[in-house]
Design an enzyme around this catalytic site. Structure first.
Site, short mmCIF file in Angstrom:
data_model
loop_
_atom_site.label_atom_id
_atom_site.label_comp_id
_atom_site.label_asym_id
_atom_site.label_seq_id
_atom_site.Cartn_x
_atom_site.Cartn_y
_atom_site.Cartn_z
N ARG A 184 0.82 -1.13 -0.08
CA ARG A 184 0.04 0.05 0.04
C ARG A 184 0.85 1.26 -0.08
O ARG A 184 1.90 1.23 0.72
CB ARG A 184 -0.86 -0.20 1.15
CG ARG A 184 -2.10 -0.81 1.09
CD ARG A 184 -2.96 -0.51 -0.04
NE ARG A 184 -3.95 -1.44 -0.08
CZ ARG A 184 -4.21 -2.65 -1.03
NH1 ARG A 184 -3.24 -2.59 -1.77
NH2 ARG A 184 -5.31 -3.31 -1.14
N GLN A 189 -5.54 6.68 -4.43
CA GLN A 189 -5.84 6.41 -5.68
C GLN A 189 -7.41 6.56 -6.21
O GLN A 189 -8.22 6.60 -5.62
CB GLN A 189 -5.76 4.59 -5.66
CG GLN A 189 -4.26 4.26 -5.45
CD GLN A 189 -3.85 2.83 -5.72
OE1 GLN A 189 -2.91 2.34 -5.11
NE2 GLN A 189 -4.83 2.11 -6.04
N HIS A 219 -1.98 0.83 -10.31
CA HIS A 219 -2.26 -0.30 -9.27
C HIS A 219 -2.88 -1.69 -10.22
O HIS A 219 -3.90 -1.77 -10.45
CB HIS A 219 -3.45 0.19 -8.22
CG HIS A 219 -3.40 -0.84 -7.33
ND1 HIS A 219 -3.67 -0.60 -6.04
CD2 HIS A 219 -2.99 -2.44 -7.05
CE1 HIS A 219 -3.90 -1.72 -5.23
NE2 HIS A 219 -3.17 -2.84 -5.91
#
Ligand code: NAD
Length: 385
Positions: A285, A314, A333
């Site tokens: 993370r 994000q 991601h």
């Protein structure tokens, strides 16, 4: 009948792929620890299709609507005017992905009195305020193992990309150049380096197994020590904590969940204790690292490279400093959202919903919070040690 609110990342900019690069994805028998793959009663998509974006709907619409439920799918998740916030007040179930997280803050949870289940289509449920979920007796579940091996593969790729300095070399080729001296002045072999793994759960252990054949010296720390035979098999050196670990390594890979203990863990002070010219790959993370401390360490040369695919928040803003910092090999991601990963987390999400609606227990390995406390994987990996 229930209302299910599903938040997914947007479709491809140029529309859905008319055909895929490959005709099939491999069929697996089980996960490496023997855990079975998702076992939904039915599946309304072809594994290998793009089901993770809005139009793919994780292949859930037919199943949910035939059972009389309502499905709302959106990628519009930020702010009070977003479709997510408008639809939240009467939602019974929210499904979100770590790649495009619909943050379930205490304020948002207060606006969702009907909410009984928050499913993470993937792994990592830190976008849900778990303390509030515990307080409100909301079940939080994720599709444990669905994309762990993909993340481990991505980690190995990024370790090699940084240490060998792949990205600038590739750029030289695409720009028509051939200056070998430019290309190799920051290029090293991984062989012989000390590699440290922060958290040896499903992903961390898979990284250890994949890096062992590279002839590196492997170190790790975790609050649960691995069995002695595993340590022996890979020649692992165990360190009692991250501070002890980082002093003795050249490459750090990060695989702990984001919790109060790990938030901001990689800060100026920790970075200053690493060997000069260390590398960090963090696919866990973004908020485990102090954003600006990473930039400073790259600019000063304390770090020789930083990679990963997780950011905070994000999606990352266009001017997020990690996009432009020197010697980075960042990706959006994506590591857990390959077409293979999507097939497994979509099937696992359906399995969780089938169990929830039939009032059957959800597998313990999928549970993070249940019955007003940490449960299953949550009790092992998230609860305070
Ligand atoms: P896991 O539950 O199998 O392993 C987590 C490990 O972290 C456990 O062994 C636990 O003991 C350890 N741990 C927890 N807190 C710790 C601490 N403070 N110090 C040391 N060790 C600690 O989970 P996993 O499947 O290996 O996934 C790990 C994390 O990776 C997830 O929580 C998620 O945040 C992230 N993830 C990212 C992606 C991606 O697409 N980039 C995909 C999946 C998971």
């Amino acid at each position: 009948m229930a209302k299910v609110l599903l938040v997914l990342y947007p479709d491809p900019i140029d529309g859905y792929p008319p055909r895929y690069a490959r005709d099939r994805i491999p069929v697996l028998d089980a996960y490496p620890n023997g855990q079975t793959l998702p076992t939904p009663e039915g599946l309304d998509f072809v594994p290998g299709a793009l089901v993770g974006s809005v139009s793919g709907e994780l292949g859930l619409r037919r199943y949910l609507e035939e059972a009389g439920h309502t499905l709302v799918v959106t990628s519009d998740k930020e702010g009070a005017d977003s479709e997510f916030e408008r639809e939240l007040p009467d939602a019974d179930v929210v499904i979100s992905q770590p790649f495009w997280p619909a943050y379930l803050t205490p304020e948002r949870l207060a606006k969702a009195p009907n909410l009984k289940l928050a499913v993470t289509a993937g792994i990592g449920s830190d976008h849900v305020d778990l303390a509030t979920a515990i307080e409100k007796n909301i079940t939080v579940a994720e599709v444990t193992y669905s994309n762990s091996i993909g993340v481990a593969e991505h980690t190995v790729m990024q370790v090699l990309a940084l240490v060998r300095d792949f990205i600038p070399q590739h750029r030289i080729v695409t720009e028509g150049g051939w200056n070998i001296a430019d290309a190799v002045q920051r290029s090293y072999d991984l062989e012989g380096m000390d590699v440290g793994v922060l958290a040896a759960g499903r992903i961390g252990r898979a990284v250890i197994e994949r890096l062992a054949p590279f002839g590196v010296r492997l170190h790790y720390t975790d609050r649960h020590r691995l069995p002695e035979e595993v340590e022996k098999q890979h020649g692992l050196t165990f360190h009692p904590d991250v501070r002890d670990l980082v002093r003795e390594i050249d490459v750090l890979t990060v695989h702990a969940p984001l919790t109060a203990e790990t938030e901001g863990l990689i800060d100026d002070e920790l970075l200053s204790t690493m060997r000069r010219g260390s590398y960090i790959v963090n696919p866990a993370r973004g908020a485990i690292a102090d954003r600006d401390a990473i930039v400073r360490a790259l600019e000063s040369g304390q770090l020789a490279g930083y990679a990963g695919d997780v950011w905070f928040p994000q999606p990352a803003q266009a001017d997020h400093p990690w996009r432009a910092m020197p010697h980075n090999a960042m990706t959006p991601h994506t590591s857990g959202s390959s077409l293979n990963g999507q097939a497994r987390y979509a099937a696992g999400t359906r399995e969780i919903l089938e169990d929830f609606f039939a009032e059957r227990p959800i597998r313990p390995e999928y549970l993070i919070v249940d019955g007003g406390g940490y449960a299953g994987t949550g009790a092992h990996s998230y609860a305070k040690s």
